[in-house]
Scaffold this active site. Structure first.
Site, mmCIF file in Angstrom:
data_model
loop_
_atom_site.group_PDB
_atom_site.id
_atom_site.type_symbol
_atom_site.label_atom_id
_atom_site.label_comp_id
_atom_site.label_asym_id
_atom_site.label_seq_id
_atom_site.Cartn_x
_atom_site.Cartn_y
_atom_site.Cartn_z
ATOM 1 N N THR A 83 -5.779 -0.917 -4.084
ATOM 2 C CA THR A 83 -6.397 -0.251 -2.950
ATOM 3 C C THR A 83 -7.820 0.123 -3.339
ATOM 4 O OG1 THR A 83 -6.500 1.953 -1.905
ATOM 5 C CG2 THR A 83 -5.034 1.719 -3.760
ATOM 6 N N CYS A 198 -11.645 -2.325 2.278
ATOM 7 C CA CYS A 198 -10.274 -1.824 2.341
ATOM 8 C C CYS A 198 -9.384 -3.052 2.201
ATOM 9 C CB CYS A 198 -10.014 -1.104 3.653
ATOM 10 S SG CYS A 198 -8.295 -0.611 3.876
#
Length: 231
Positions: A83, A198
């Site tokens: 992430t 992202c």
């Protein structure tokens, strides 16, 4: 081949992409039946997201550090935090273990810099776009000038990530909104590239949507991880 420890589940949608990419890239490099040696710790993302939105980064850091220690104890030789946003806690995670953490912003920045891009748009969660842990690293370590959307744009990008992509929902109107936002940044901010900052954004947009270079942080991170594993 070194064993990689993956800290995932944030969200599992992009962690599944990591798993596929890591194995595909190893097969491309080594051929035949080769695949990646992986250990995975996958969080219940609701627990992490609650801490993110409450500003409880210390609490989230405790959880990630513990996951890192468990992966190291299990035999991991390098860490991959699957992430962008949770690289806000990269230092805390690295301090918890003796094995190296492969940083997603470094993998991304090298690709951006090598492509001759200097003012990339950074599309990401609100935390990544508004806080300095990611933008600052790109600027200070690599001389880049990341550009983020205005408040309305940041709100839209963030909402799509949490309300749609992290839940496996891909909507044409959200795709159009992202493309429109990049177009606005091209006109108003003179961006010369796009960082999909992202790991879920790769589900929504890609290079085919734009006439400037697009940098898929999920793939770039996976490529860097495999390079480490095979070094």
């Amino acid at each position: 081949m070194k064993t990689l420890g993956l800290i995932g589940g944030m969200s599992w949608e992009s962690t599944a992409i990591y798993y596929r990419l890591l194995n595909e890239i190893v097969r491309e490099r080594l051929g035949g039946l080769h695949s990646a040696q992986l250990l995975l710790w996958s969080f219940d993302f609701a627990e992490i997201a609650e801490r993110q939105h409450a500003g409880d980064w210390q609490g989230a850091g405790v959880l990630l550090a513990e996951a890192a220690r468990k992966l190291e104890a299990g035999g991991a030789e390098g860490l991959v935090v699957c992430t962008n946003t949770m690289h806000r806690l990269a230092d805390e995670v690295q301090a918890a273990v003796s094995i190296p953490l492969i940083h997603i912003a470094d993998a991304t920045a090298v690709a951006v810099r090598d492509a001759g891009v200097r003012r990339p748009a950074l599309l990401a969660t609100r935390f990544t776009m508004e806080q300095d842990f990611y933008k600052g690293r790109l600027a200070e370590k690599y001389g880049l000038q990341p550009i983020v959307p205005d408040q309305a744009g940041r709100d839209m990008v963030h909402r799509v990530i949490y309300d749609e992509l992290c839940q496996g929902i891909v909507k044409p109107d959200s795709h159009a909104a992202y493309v429109e936002e990049v177009g606005r940044l091209q006109r108003d901010e003179n961006i010369d590239g796009v960082i999909m900052g992202c790991t879920e954004i790769t589900m929504l947009i890609g290079q085919a949507d734009f006439d400037i270079p697009v940098f898929d942080t999920t793939r770039l991170h996976a490529e860097a991880a495999v390079a480490f594993a095979l070094s």
